[in-house]
Write a protein that holds these residues in place. Structure first.
Motif, PDB file in Angstrom:
ATOM      1  N   SER A   1     -15.303  -7.021  16.310  1.00  0.00           N
ATOM      2  CA  SER A   1     -15.212  -8.254  16.010  1.00  0.00           C
ATOM      3  C   SER A   1     -15.658  -9.435  17.131  1.00  0.00           C
ATOM      4  O   SER A   1     -16.283 -10.392  16.778  1.00  0.00           O
ATOM      5  CB  SER A   1     -13.874  -8.800  15.446  1.00  0.00           C
TER       6      SER A   1
ATOM      7  N   PHE B   1      -2.349   7.795   6.317  1.00  0.00           N
ATOM      8  CA  PHE B   1      -1.397   6.938   5.971  1.00  0.00           C
ATOM      9  C   PHE B   1      -0.829   7.081   4.640  1.00  0.00           C
ATOM     10  O   PHE B   1       0.191   7.255   4.187  1.00  0.00           O
ATOM     11  CB  PHE B   1      -1.513   5.454   6.241  1.00  0.00           C
ATOM     12  N   SER B   2      -1.989   7.010   3.579  1.00  0.00           N
ATOM     13  CA  SER B   2      -1.668   7.300   2.104  1.00  0.00           C
ATOM     14  C   SER B   2      -1.185   8.604   1.952  1.00  0.00           C
ATOM     15  O   SER B   2      -0.260   8.918   1.177  1.00  0.00           O
ATOM     16  CB  SER B   2      -2.916   7.020   1.337  1.00  0.00           C
TER      17      SER B   2
ATOM     18  N   PHE C   1       0.979  -1.148   0.021  1.00  0.00           N
ATOM     19  CA  PHE C   1      -0.036  -0.129   0.119  1.00  0.00           C
ATOM     20  C   PHE C   1       0.909   1.319   0.165  1.00  0.00           C
ATOM     21  O   PHE C   1       0.734   2.076  -0.772  1.00  0.00           O
ATOM     22  CB  PHE C   1      -0.969   0.079   1.264  1.00  0.00           C
ATOM     23  N   SER C   2       1.916   1.359   0.927  1.00  0.00           N
ATOM     24  CA  SER C   2       2.782   2.408   0.931  1.00  0.00           C
ATOM     25  C   SER C   2       3.488   2.714  -0.352  1.00  0.00           C
ATOM     26  O   SER C   2       3.699   3.850  -0.724  1.00  0.00           O
ATOM     27  CB  SER C   2       3.638   2.490   2.079  1.00  0.00           C
TER      28      SER C   2
ATOM     29  N   ARG D   1     -11.479  -4.656  17.158  1.00  0.00           N
ATOM     30  CA  ARG D   1     -11.308  -5.717  17.697  1.00  0.00           C
ATOM     31  C   ARG D   1     -12.909  -5.995  18.658  1.00  0.00           C
ATOM     32  O   ARG D   1     -13.390  -7.015  18.657  1.00  0.00           O
ATOM     33  CB  ARG D   1     -10.279  -5.697  18.941  1.00  0.00           C
TER      34      ARG D   1
ATOM     35  N   CYS E   1       0.973   4.072  -3.088  1.00  0.00           N
ATOM     36  CA  CYS E   1       0.764   5.411  -2.745  1.00  0.00           C
ATOM     37  C   CYS E   1       1.893   6.224  -3.189  1.00  0.00           C
ATOM     38  O   CYS E   1       1.777   7.364  -3.858  1.00  0.00           O
ATOM     39  CB  CYS E   1       0.480   5.586  -1.249  1.00  0.00           C
TER      40      CYS E   1
ATOM     41  N   ARG F   1      -9.235 -11.852  11.426  1.00  0.00           N
ATOM     42  CA  ARG F   1     -10.530 -12.185  12.009  1.00  0.00           C
ATOM     43  C   ARG F   1     -10.658 -13.567  12.705  1.00  0.00           C
ATOM     44  O   ARG F   1     -11.080 -13.767  13.726  1.00  0.00           O
ATOM     45  CB  ARG F   1     -11.885 -12.027  11.004  1.00  0.00           C
TER      46      ARG F   1
ATOM     47  N   TRP G   1      -7.839   6.636   8.931  1.00  0.00           N
ATOM     48  CA  TRP G   1      -6.589   5.791   9.101  1.00  0.00           C
ATOM     49  C   TRP G   1      -6.042   5.619   7.525  1.00  0.00           C
ATOM     50  O   TRP G   1      -4.700   5.852   7.547  1.00  0.00           O
ATOM     51  CB  TRP G   1      -6.710   4.544   9.660  1.00  0.00           C
ATOM     52  N   ALA G   2      -6.558   5.264   6.813  1.00  0.00           N
ATOM     53  CA  ALA G   2      -6.130   5.116   5.261  1.00  0.00           C
ATOM     54  C   ALA G   2      -5.616   6.341   4.591  1.00  0.00           C
ATOM     55  O   ALA G   2      -4.805   6.541   3.983  1.00  0.00           O
ATOM     56  CB  ALA G   2      -7.292   4.337   4.344  1.00  0.00           C
TER      57      ALA G   2
ATOM     58  N   SER H   1      -8.630 -13.423  15.743  1.00  0.00           N
ATOM     59  CA  SER H   1      -9.144 -12.708  16.978  1.00  0.00           C
ATOM     60  C   SER H   1     -10.427 -13.450  17.579  1.00  0.00           C
ATOM     61  O   SER H   1     -10.652 -13.448  18.593  1.00  0.00           O
ATOM     62  CB  SER H   1      -9.567 -11.077  16.349  1.00  0.00           C
ATOM     63  N   THR H   2     -10.936 -13.997  16.646  1.00  0.00           N
ATOM     64  CA  THR H   2     -12.104 -14.884  17.299  1.00  0.00           C
ATOM     65  C   THR H   2     -11.598 -16.130  17.944  1.00  0.00           C
ATOM     66  O   THR H   2     -12.328 -16.614  19.056  1.00  0.00           O
ATOM     67  CB  THR H   2     -13.055 -15.454  16.361  1.00  0.00           C
TER      68      THR H   2
END
Lengths: 183, 183
Positions: free
Chosen positions: B180, B126-127, A126-127, B177, A130, A177, B122-123, A180-181
Motif C-alpha cells: 500500500s 483462520f476459518s 467472520f469467526s 503495508r 465460520c 488504507r 490467512w483466511a 496507512s497512507t
C-alpha cells in the motif's frame, strides 16, 4: 493616520491569502482520499446500513429458532451480530451527521478509532460465521439430523453473517488504507 | 572540434549526476521498507519457519486421530494446514535463497504475489481454526461426549492452527503495508 496604513495593509493581504486556498481546487492528496465508501460519504453510509441490515437479519433468524441456545457457536454468532448491529448503527448515525453538516470525518484519531472498531467486529463476525457454518455442516451433512433441527434457519443466519462480513470488508479496508497512507 | 564541446560536456555532467545517488545514503523511504520480518530478511524467514512448524504440528496431531475424517470442519482444517505448509515451505526456500545471495525481494510483483498468497492462506487457516474450535467446543462443553472422542487432540490441533494464524499475521500485514505504501 498614515502610520497605521502599513499595519492595516499587510493584515488585509494575509487575510486574502488565507482565504484563497478554499476557492482553489484541492491538492491531489485530498482528491485521493475522497474515495466513495469512506466514513462521512453517502457510500460509507450505504455500507453501514447494509451491515446493520444483514447483522439484524442474522440475529433475528437465529433468535427465532428454539434450539440455538444449546450450541455455543450459535450463541457466539448471536453475540457477534448484536455487537455488529450496535457498531454499525453508531457509525451510521455519525455518517448521517457528517453528511448533514458537511463535515469531514478524516482526522487521524477518528480514522484510527473506526479502523480498530471495524477490525474487532470484522474478526468477530467472520469467526462467528465460520463457527456457525461448521456446526450447520455437521448437523446437515455429517450427522444428517436436519429433520430434528431448524437447518434452514441456521443456514440462513450463517449466510447473513457472511454477507454482513462482506459488507464490512470495504469499510475496514478503506479505513486501514487511509490510516496507512496518512501514517 | 570546438563545435562538439558543448555536446560532450552536458553528457559528462548528466552521467555524474546519475551516478551520484548510488554513493549517497539511501533516501528515507528505502530505510522505512527495511522492516525486520519482510520477505528476504532473517526475521521473515523466522516467521515462515514458525508458520511451517505450527501448521505441520496441527496437521500431524489432527491426522493422528482416527475419527477426524467423519467431521467436515476437521477435514477443512487439515486441508488448510496442508496448504499452509506448502506455501510457508515455498516462501522459506525463497527467503533462504534471498538471504544467501543477498538479493532484495521487494519488487512490486513479488510483494503483490506474497500478499495475495498470504491473504488466501490467512483466511483459510483462520476459518479452519474457527470451524474446528466450534466443533471441539460442541463435543466438549455442549454435548459432553469427550470420553468417546479425542478431545485433547482436537483441542491441540485447533490451538496449533490458531498459533499458525498468529505467526502468519505479521508477514501478511508487512506485505500489505509494503504494497500500500508503494502503490
Amino acid at each position: 493616520m498614515f502610520a497605521s496604513r502599513p499595519v492595516v495593509h499587510p493584515m488585509e493581504v494575509e487575510a486574502a491569502a488565507a482565504d484563497a486556498p478554499a476557492q482553489q481546487p484541492p491538492p491531489p492528496w485530498v482528491l485521493m482520499k475522497d474515495v466513495p465508501g469512506m466514513p462521512g460519504t453517502p457510500g460509507g453510509l450505504a455500507f453501514r446500513v447494509s451491515q446493520l441490515l444483514f447483522a439484524a437479519m442474522s440475529l433475528a433468524i437465529m433468535s427465532s429458532t428454539v434450539d440455538f441456545a444449546s450450541v455455543t457457536a450459535f450463541w457466539y454468532l448471536v453475540a457477534g451480530a448484536i455487537l455488529q448491529c450496535l457498531w454499525s448503527l453508531f457509525l451510521a448515525i455519525v455518517d448521517v451527521y457528517a453528511i448533514l453538516v458537511k463535515r469531514c470525518l478524516r482526522n487521524r484519531r477518528a480514522v484510527a478509532l473506526f479502523a480498530i472498531g471495524d477490525g474487532i467486529t470484522w474478526a468477530v463476525t467472520f469467526s462467528g460465521s465460520c463457527s456457525s457454518a461448521a456446526i450447520t455442516v455437521l448437523i446437515n451433512s455429517d450427522l444428517g439430523i436436519c429433520s430434528q433441527n431448524n437447518c434452514g434457519s441456521f443456514m440462513m443466519s450463517t449466510a447473513m453473517g457472511f454477507m454482513c462480513w462482506l459488507a464490512l470488508s470495504p469499510s475496514f479496508i478503506l479505513n486501514l488504507r487511509s490510516l496507512s497512507t496518512r501514517a
